[in-house]
Design a protein around this motif. Sequence first.
Motif, PDB file in Angstrom:
ATOM      1  N   ARG A 129       0.920  -0.924   0.052  1.00  0.00           N
ATOM      2  CA  ARG A 129       0.183   0.123   0.211  1.00  0.00           C
ATOM      3  C   ARG A 129       1.313   1.538   0.169  1.00  0.00           C
ATOM      4  NH1 ARG A 129      -5.415   1.306   1.086  1.00  0.00           N
ATOM      5  NH2 ARG A 129      -5.682  -1.329   2.551  1.00  0.00           N
ATOM      6  N   GLN A 130       1.780   1.241   0.556  1.00  0.00           N
ATOM      7  CA  GLN A 130       2.634   2.415   0.606  1.00  0.00           C
ATOM      8  C   GLN A 130       3.778   2.459  -0.147  1.00  0.00           C
ATOM      9  OE1 GLN A 130       5.398   1.512   4.398  1.00  0.00           O
ATOM     10  NE2 GLN A 130       3.538   2.622   5.238  1.00  0.00           N
ATOM     11  N   THR A 131       4.274   1.411  -1.510  1.00  0.00           N
ATOM     12  CA  THR A 131       4.657   1.376  -2.612  1.00  0.00           C
ATOM     13  C   THR A 131       3.744   2.303  -3.607  1.00  0.00           C
ATOM     14  OG1 THR A 131       5.809  -0.533  -1.669  1.00  0.00           O
ATOM     15  CG2 THR A 131       5.907   0.398  -4.598  1.00  0.00           C
TER      16      THR A 131
ATOM     17  N   ARG B 282       2.312   6.736  -6.262  1.00  0.00           N
ATOM     18  CA  ARG B 282       0.601   7.965  -6.595  1.00  0.00           C
ATOM     19  C   ARG B 282       1.324  10.104  -6.514  1.00  0.00           C
ATOM     20  NH1 ARG B 282      -3.062   4.569  -3.845  1.00  0.00           N
ATOM     21  NH2 ARG B 282      -3.360   5.503  -2.182  1.00  0.00           N
ATOM     22  N   LYS B 283       2.276   9.283  -5.217  1.00  0.00           N
ATOM     23  CA  LYS B 283       2.644  11.163  -5.218  1.00  0.00           C
ATOM     24  C   LYS B 283       3.299  11.209  -6.413  1.00  0.00           C
ATOM     25  CE  LYS B 283       2.768  12.033  -0.837  1.00  0.00           C
ATOM     26  NZ  LYS B 283       3.486  12.049   0.825  1.00  0.00           N
ATOM     27  N   LYS B 284       4.625  10.570  -6.985  1.00  0.00           N
ATOM     28  CA  LYS B 284       5.162  10.735  -7.497  1.00  0.00           C
ATOM     29  C   LYS B 284       4.501  10.948  -8.892  1.00  0.00           C
ATOM     30  CE  LYS B 284       9.216   8.532  -9.660  1.00  0.00           C
ATOM     31  NZ  LYS B 284       9.970   6.934  -9.566  1.00  0.00           N
TER      32      LYS B 284
ATOM     33  N   ASP C  43     -13.346  -1.820   3.748  1.00  0.00           N
ATOM     34  CA  ASP C  43     -12.700  -2.333   2.523  1.00  0.00           C
ATOM     35  C   ASP C  43     -12.382  -1.132   1.782  1.00  0.00           C
ATOM     36  OD1 ASP C  43     -12.195  -4.528   2.912  1.00  0.00           O
ATOM     37  OD2 ASP C  43     -14.154  -5.464   1.748  1.00  0.00           O
ATOM     38  N   THR C  44     -10.869  -0.063   2.093  1.00  0.00           N
ATOM     39  CA  THR C  44     -10.777   0.896   0.879  1.00  0.00           C
ATOM     40  C   THR C  44     -11.069   0.786   0.349  1.00  0.00           C
ATOM     41  OG1 THR C  44      -9.399   1.496   3.012  1.00  0.00           O
ATOM     42  CG2 THR C  44      -9.162   2.256   0.914  1.00  0.00           C
ATOM     43  N   SER C  45     -11.474   1.493  -0.746  1.00  0.00           N
ATOM     44  CA  SER C  45     -11.879   1.549  -2.714  1.00  0.00           C
ATOM     45  C   SER C  45     -10.829   2.740  -3.081  1.00  0.00           C
ATOM     46  CB  SER C  45     -13.374   1.693  -2.935  1.00  0.00           C
ATOM     47  OG  SER C  45     -13.903   0.324  -2.016  1.00  0.00           O
ATOM     48  N   ILE C  46     -10.224   2.748  -4.190  1.00  0.00           N
ATOM     49  CA  ILE C  46      -9.954   4.013  -4.953  1.00  0.00           C
ATOM     50  C   ILE C  46     -10.190   3.953  -6.175  1.00  0.00           C
ATOM     51  CG2 ILE C  46      -7.684   5.167  -5.387  1.00  0.00           C
ATOM     52  CD1 ILE C  46      -6.114   3.217  -3.356  1.00  0.00           C
TER      53      ILE C  46
ATOM     54  N   PRO D  23     -13.571  17.744 -16.408  1.00  0.00           N
ATOM     55  CA  PRO D  23     -13.615  17.335 -18.279  1.00  0.00           C
ATOM     56  C   PRO D  23     -12.891  18.291 -18.768  1.00  0.00           C
ATOM     57  CG  PRO D  23     -16.271  18.329 -17.024  1.00  0.00           C
ATOM     58  CD  PRO D  23     -14.965  17.599 -16.294  1.00  0.00           C
ATOM     59  N   ASP D  24     -11.620  19.208 -17.789  1.00  0.00           N
ATOM     60  CA  ASP D  24     -10.706  19.546 -18.491  1.00  0.00           C
ATOM     61  C   ASP D  24      -9.145  18.898 -18.250  1.00  0.00           C
ATOM     62  OD1 ASP D  24     -10.692  19.829 -15.903  1.00  0.00           O
ATOM     63  OD2 ASP D  24     -10.248  22.362 -15.692  1.00  0.00           O
ATOM     64  N   ASN D  25      -9.237  17.304 -18.330  1.00  0.00           N
ATOM     65  CA  ASN D  25      -8.148  16.815 -17.578  1.00  0.00           C
ATOM     66  C   ASN D  25      -7.921  16.962 -16.522  1.00  0.00           C
ATOM     67  OD1 ASN D  25      -8.807  15.966 -21.028  1.00  0.00           O
ATOM     68  ND2 ASN D  25      -7.405  17.514 -22.066  1.00  0.00           N
ATOM     69  N   LYS D  26      -7.903  17.237 -15.744  1.00  0.00           N
ATOM     70  CA  LYS D  26      -7.970  17.456 -14.312  1.00  0.00           C
ATOM     71  C   LYS D  26      -8.433  16.349 -14.164  1.00  0.00           C
ATOM     72  CE  LYS D  26      -6.815  22.294 -13.628  1.00  0.00           C
ATOM     73  NZ  LYS D  26      -7.892  22.673 -14.426  1.00  0.00           N
ATOM     74  N   SER D  27      -7.424  15.892 -13.525  1.00  0.00           N
ATOM     75  CA  SER D  27      -8.403  13.961 -12.565  1.00  0.00           C
ATOM     76  C   SER D  27      -7.465  14.195 -10.954  1.00  0.00           C
ATOM     77  CB  SER D  27      -8.092  13.522 -13.402  1.00  0.00           C
ATOM     78  OG  SER D  27      -6.285  13.006 -13.356  1.00  0.00           O
ATOM     79  N   PHE D  28      -8.556  13.463  -9.975  1.00  0.00           N
ATOM     80  CA  PHE D  28      -7.949  12.819  -8.404  1.00  0.00           C
ATOM     81  C   PHE D  28      -7.832  11.378  -8.181  1.00  0.00           C
ATOM     82  CE2 PHE D  28     -12.153  15.286  -8.190  1.00  0.00           C
ATOM     83  CZ  PHE D  28     -13.289  14.331  -7.675  1.00  0.00           C
ATOM     84  N   LEU D  29      -7.386  11.447  -7.817  1.00  0.00           N
ATOM     85  CA  LEU D  29      -8.227  10.352  -6.561  1.00  0.00           C
ATOM     86  C   LEU D  29      -8.854  10.162  -5.480  1.00  0.00           C
ATOM     87  CD1 LEU D  29      -4.656   7.962  -6.812  1.00  0.00           C
ATOM     88  CD2 LEU D  29      -6.825   7.944  -8.067  1.00  0.00           C
TER      89      LEU D  29
END
Length: 421
Positions: free
Chosen positions: A184-186, A191-193, A240-243, A249-255
């Motif tokens: 999970r940490q990896t 994701r941070k990278k 259970d953690t779901s991601i 629409p402007d090609n931005k995204s987040f988890l």
Amino acid sequence: MELTQKAILVGVNFNQQQDFAYSMEELANLAAACEVEVVARLTQNLNRVNPSHYIGTGKIQDVLALIEQYEANVVIFNDELSPSQIRNLEADLECKVIDRTILILDIFAERAKTKEAQLQVEVAQLQYMLPRLIGLRESLGRQSGGVGTTNRGLGETKLELDRRKIEERISALNKELETLVAQRQTQRWQRKKKGIPVVSLVGYTNAGKSTIMNAMVSLSNPSADHKRVFEKDMLFATLDTSIRNISLPDNKSFLLTDTVGFVSKLPHHLVKAFRSTLEEAAEANLLIHVVDYSNPHYEQLIQITKDTLKEIGIEDVPTIYAYNKADLMEIEIPRAEADRVYLSARNSVGIQELIGLIRDHIFDNYIQCQMLIPYDQGSLISYFNENAHVLATDYEPNGTKLTLECKTVDLDKYQKYVIQQ
């Protein structure tokens, strides 16, 4: 499944606790979640715990009368009982005695679906059981021989064998969990990278976190039914953690991550066991604190969630509040103001406004600039079209000029093409 267990609920209001009535109501809901029928309730006001029986000894007769009247076969106490309290109560009441902690652990055991959640629940259950082995088998006699003596095995009781088995099992489970935690940490590091912002849903159990996640998934990708998470109007539907990746629409995204819900008096064994899962929230860029606005005790539940987050070291993450189920109240929705939005996730009302608030908080790392990309770098044009917000495209003698909003990591990476910032 038929209800075969009939329970008497017993609670002590220590020093006039304000949330006592609600915690007894919640105990009934927890019992219902375990398929237990609540037939009666008994409460007592005390200044301190009775160390031998939790309730005053005079109340034991009242509980016995209720057991006989309703043919009850289990008594459920509203706080965690010590091993000796359980032993004394079972001896006097001649029936099964359980506490709030074991009730919550049972629900978690029933609901856990992923390997990690199942391991976490089992560790919590075993840690709860360990001190409660003492005195359960008094007939087995006392152990002779001290630590390190040669005759240790001769006087060893079944109790000690059980204790050692449990400790070995806890150790083995923790080793398995360590591997999953490392994975999970990896994943978090990767994701941070990539510079993708992480938004984490937190809140009291059954506030609507999974419903909000599904509403956002549907808005982001209407055909992504397979990405919906389980949602149901019940306590601890999600352990259970779901991601999920939410594309805008402007090609931005987040988890968007969904975490286990909280409850008052959440057993410390459980908080400790689920710490690695809850760390998803600790490393988020933003928390969405989901509140069941239709619950008359919602302010109290907000505080319990805040206290639980503080207990696991989550204090300084920016937070916005999603007042869900606001359609059941006499207010006009959707309504967004500063750090809060009033919405109805089930009816998908106010989800756009919630995303607007999220956007304001997490996309401050986007920079507007102009880049001149040589014609032989066509793949880079494709990359920006997919991963940035391209505002204008112009074709010039030396290459393609893009006016765009992009992440700072991309700006740094492709600095040599930047002509205006």
